[in-house]
Design an enzyme around this catalytic site. Structure first.
Site, PDB file in Angstrom:
ATOM      1  CB  CYS A  76       1.183  10.344 -11.260  1.00 48.94           C
ATOM      2  SG  CYS A  76       1.987  11.844 -11.832  1.00 48.94           S
ATOM      3  CG  PHE A 132      16.444  15.841 -33.620  1.00 43.99           C
ATOM      4  CD1 PHE A 132      17.778  16.215 -33.664  1.00 43.99           C
ATOM      5  CD2 PHE A 132      16.092  14.691 -32.919  1.00 43.99           C
ATOM      6  CE1 PHE A 132      18.758  15.458 -33.033  1.00 43.99           C
ATOM      7  CE2 PHE A 132      17.059  13.930 -32.280  1.00 43.99           C
ATOM      8  CZ  PHE A 132      18.402  14.319 -32.343  1.00 43.99           C
ATOM      9  CB  ILE A 133      11.894  21.624 -33.846  1.00 36.87           C
ATOM     10  CG1 ILE A 133      11.030  20.593 -33.109  1.00 36.87           C
ATOM     11  CG2 ILE A 133      11.009  22.544 -34.694  1.00 36.87           C
ATOM     12  CD1 ILE A 133      10.060  21.205 -32.127  1.00 36.87           C
ATOM     13  CG  ASP A 185      17.689  23.010 -41.103  1.00 39.29           C
ATOM     14  OD1 ASP A 185      17.778  24.252 -41.106  1.00 39.29           O
ATOM     15  OD2 ASP A 185      18.611  22.257 -40.728  1.00 39.29           O
ATOM     16  N   GLY A 186      12.751  22.932 -41.035  1.00 39.41           N
ATOM     17  CA  GLY A 186      11.483  22.417 -41.527  1.00 39.41           C
ATOM     18  C   GLY A 186      11.240  20.953 -41.253  1.00 39.41           C
ATOM     19  NE  ARG A 187      14.617  16.192 -41.891  1.00 35.21           N
ATOM     20  CZ  ARG A 187      15.690  15.438 -42.069  1.00 35.21           C
ATOM     21  NH1 ARG A 187      16.825  15.980 -42.498  1.00 35.21           N
ATOM     22  NH2 ARG A 187      15.627  14.139 -41.819  1.00 35.21           N
TER      23      ARG A 187
END
Length: 270
Positions: free
Chosen positions: A108, A247-248, A250-252
């Site tokens: 850009c 790394f989305i 297990d709730g992390r």
């Protein structure tokens, strides 16, 4: 009837205690050669599904198509022979034969140098998205993507991508090639006039530089993945103002770039 997306094979499964002869599902590969205005343009090895969307999305990401109805005169696919024929309403650019060549260019107009295909500087969009979402929405969307990933669950050999709003997943596509899965999404958007600036891109694989460029060409402002990014992808994401999270599971999750679009809790641990 033969399943074009997967096949059954006899295998030997070995554990530390047993040897078992059984059948297993494996993903199929399908080569498709694309002709544009009667010229051979590219050959893609893909999953034999949603081929029209993949072709249109690929040509869109290459900068040959901006508006499907205005730019495409005809599209036909001979699946038995593995050929796709596209006629555009305009001539191919004079530099079309270099579109698959690697070159170094700036993003850009900035001075930072990154690896791009010949036309990436023109087709990668700097995001102006104002979409925001919560971590809980990120977790729910990634869980929804996993639930939709039936072929992956059966074969372990494909990638999955989806387009979503912060509230719900809208459409998902599967392919053995990570780029192809994204092209299918982009093609769907081009063919159906779906606005993408306010959408979220979900992805099952790692966020590489080329995957990030695909996201930029589609035009989304947020990209979520269950896997890791690469350093070059994050550099590009910063330059293109794209929020990336990986790394989305297990709730992390990890937020890497443009974090202000993810509304994190006020309480932070240093």
């Amino acid at each position: 009837m033969t399943n074009p997306m997967q096949a059954t094979r006899k295998i030997i499964s070995i554990t530390d205690q047993n040897v078992v002869h059984r059948e297993d599902q494996v993903a199929r590969e399908y080569p498709l050669t694309i002709y544009v205005n009667d010229r051979e343009f590219a050959t893609m090895v893909c999953t034999q599904a949603d081929l029209e969307e993949m072709v249109i999305g690929f040509l869109g990401s290459e900068g040959l198509i901006r508006f499907y109805k205005q730019d495409v005169a005809s599209l036909s696919i001979d699946e038995s022979r593995g050929f796709a024929y596209v006629s555009l309403t305009k001539e191919l650019p004079t530099e079309w034969q270099f579109y698959s060549k690697r070159m170094i260019g700036s993003c850009c107009g900035k001075s930072r140098q990154s690896f791009y295909f010949h036309n990436d500087a023109k087709t990668a969009k700097t995001s102006m998205s104002r979409t925001t979402m919560t971590p809980e929405q990120c977790f729910r969307l990634m869980e929804a993507l996993q639930e939709q990933s039936v072929i992956f669950q059966q074969t372990g050999g494909v990638h999955n991508a989806a387009l979503a709003t912060p509230e719900q997943m809208l459409i998902s596509r599967t392919d053995i090639g990570r780029h192809n899965a994204l092209d299918k999404l982009y093609g769907y958007c081009l063919m159906n006039g779906v606005p993408v600036r306010d959408k979220v891109l979900l992805f099952s694989g790692r966020i590489s530089s080329e995957v990030l460029l695909k996201a930029a060409k589609i035009g989304v402002g947020i990209m979520l993945s269950k896997s890791a990014p690469t350093e070059l992808a994050l550099t590009m994401a910063e330059e293109l103002n794209i929020t990336t999270a990986g790394f989305i599971r297990d709730g992390r999750m990890n937020i890497y770039t443009v974090p202000e679009r993810i509304l994190t809790p006020k309480k932070e641990v240093q």
